[in-house]
Enzyme design. Structure first.
Site, PDB file in Angstrom:
ATOM      1  N   HIS A 131       1.157  -1.248  -0.009  1.00  0.00           N
ATOM      2  CA  HIS A 131       0.366   0.065  -0.163  1.00  0.00           C
ATOM      3  C   HIS A 131       0.930   1.326   0.531  1.00  0.00           C
ATOM      4  CE1 HIS A 131      -3.084   2.814   2.031  1.00  0.00           C
ATOM      5  NE2 HIS A 131      -4.197   2.265   1.747  1.00  0.00           N
ATOM      6  N   LYS A 234     -11.092  -1.296   9.760  1.00  0.00           N
ATOM      7  CA  LYS A 234     -10.720  -2.688   8.724  1.00  0.00           C
ATOM      8  C   LYS A 234     -11.532  -3.588  10.057  1.00  0.00           C
ATOM      9  CE  LYS A 234      -6.932  -0.776   5.733  1.00  0.00           C
ATOM     10  NZ  LYS A 234      -8.559  -0.267   4.344  1.00  0.00           N
ATOM     11  N   CYS A 372      -4.768   1.824  -3.992  1.00  0.00           N
ATOM     12  CA  CYS A 372      -3.002   2.777  -3.098  1.00  0.00           C
ATOM     13  C   CYS A 372      -2.093   2.138  -3.449  1.00  0.00           C
ATOM     14  CB  CYS A 372      -3.321   3.358  -1.485  1.00  0.00           C
ATOM     15  SG  CYS A 372      -4.790   4.234  -1.718  1.00  0.00           S
TER      16      CYS A 372
END
Length: 414
Positions: A131, A234, A372
């Protein structure tokens, strides 16, 4: 993926779903199918109530008041630190720095640990599948110090080429970084092996655990890494919450990342002394209500059990992958032997954004774009993918609805 994972007979996914209010809603007149869990998870009622209760009954700032509300707020905030220490088996609660998310946690390591130690000619190792949060901070501090960032390659299946990663661990490397689980591919990286090899060479290893902690138990002491970062939103918790775990001796050697209230021992114009870790890195008023939600999220995971979560998610992953493979012209990116329930794909002749937009009109929420992860998109030679990411509150019936919707929108586009 482990398609043979055995599900405990007591697991009732419909009972689980009843704990998540948002899953009952409709979008565009269709029942919601929420397959964007790698971006953010939905929140159980217990987490929502924990945040609500803080603001209704306990709202005050932490560590600055002797009145009851202040003591209650501080107890909730510091209680989250204790819960998180147990959650990842930290050696001490003082190894847990509470942050706004993984991005802040990694930047903390970049500026407080890496930058003071980097010199021209030094290097930081990361991987192609990371990421941006595990790439860009290293590029910034490398540019300031004259160091370089070296990416370790992956293979066509989306697996890290471990021997190539190890070849990059040369004497000038001052830090190595890897994602525990890829947010695009679902690939589970061999963190224990990498940590062992880094430790043999005296190189600290930072692990981005954002995509791991929602799916599997994490024991930072057993992993053997030096830094472990993850985010709350998350893993069923509120946005604006996150964690940096680091070995005690590393935190004690790190200067503050930013300054302000609460992170000091004494301020004088002829010099300021700072608090001990972890409070040294927690300037300003934190997201107190959010961390009350973090504690509730950890309790919820404990009530379900990661063995149950893993078994159900692996069954969903196997079923969804099988159904997707039957669609003509569909290409799946990332087919590692060990992966979490994330599936990125494209359909020949269709743009990812067009597919996602039309799927939304059918009530299916998936993610389209580069996620990303520009270097990973460049590796596969595509500008974007469609990503379906599953959680333990998803069902086979939702996968069937997703496939039906995908076939419908495919016909519209091709």
């Amino acid at each position: 993926m482990n398609a043979q994972a055995q599900l405990p007979t007591a697991f009732d996914v419909q009972r689980i779903r009843a704990d998540f209010p948002l899953l009952a809603r409709s979008v565009h007149g269709k029942p919601l199918v929420y397959f964007d869990n790698a971006n953010t998870s939905q929140k159980p009622q217990s987490v929502i109530e924990a945040v609500d209760q803080h603001y209704r009954l306990h709202n005050a700032n932490v560590s600055r008041a002797v009145h009851l509300l202040g003591e209650e707020a501080t107890a909730a905030y510091e209680g989250a630190r204790d819960s998180l220490a147990r959650f990842i088996n930290a050696g001490s609660r003082n190894e847990i720095v509470l942050t706004s998310g993984t991005t802040q946690a990694i930047n903390l390591v970049a500026y407080s640990h890496a930058l003071p130690r980097l010199q021209p000619g030094d290097a930081i190792v990361t991987t192609v599948m990371e990421h941006h949060a595990n790439i860009v901070p290293w590029q910034i501090v490398a540019a300031r110090s004259g160091a370089t960032v070296k990416p370790a390659p992956i293979d066509a299946r989306g697996e890290l080429i471990v021997e190539e990663f190890l070849k990059l661990l040369t004497p000038e490397v001052k830090l190595a970084c890897v994602g525990h689980v890829s947010n695009v591919l679902g690939t589970v990286n061999p963190v224990r092996e990498l940590a062992r090899e880094c430790r043999r060479r005296g190189i600290p290893l930072l692990v981005d655990g954002s995509q791991a902690v929602p799916h599997r138990p994490v024991d930072v002491q057993a992993l053997g890494c030096d830094f472990y970062a993850f985010t709350g939103h998350k893993m069923l918790a509120p946005t604006g919450t996150g964690v940096l775990w680091a070995r005690k001796e590393l935190l004690q050697a790190m200067p503050p990342f930013f300054g302000g209230g609460e992170m000091i021992r004494e301020v004088r114009f002829d010099g300021t002394s700072f608090a001990e870790p972890p409070h040294r890195f927690e300037a300003g008023t934190p997201n107190i209500a959010g961390f009350a939600g973090v504690s509730a999220a950890i309790d919820y995971y404990a009530s379900v059990g990661f063995e149950t979560i893993h078994a159900w998610e692996q069954q969903l992953l196997a079923y969804a992958t099988e159904r997707l493979r039957d669609i003509p012209g569909l290409r799946i990116f990332g087919e590692a032997k060990d992966k979490e329930p994330v599936i990125s794909f494209l359909i020949d002749g269709a743009q990812a954004t067009d597919l996602a937009t039309l799927l939304d009109l059918q009530g299916v929420a998936v993610r389209s774009g580069h996620h990303c992860a520009h270097p990973l998109m460049q590796f596969f030679g595509v500008p974007a993918t469609l990503r379906a990411s599953l959680a333990f509150y998803n069902t086979r019936e939702e996968i069937d609805a997703f496939i039906t919707a995908l076939l419908k929108v495919r016909k519209l586009l091709l």
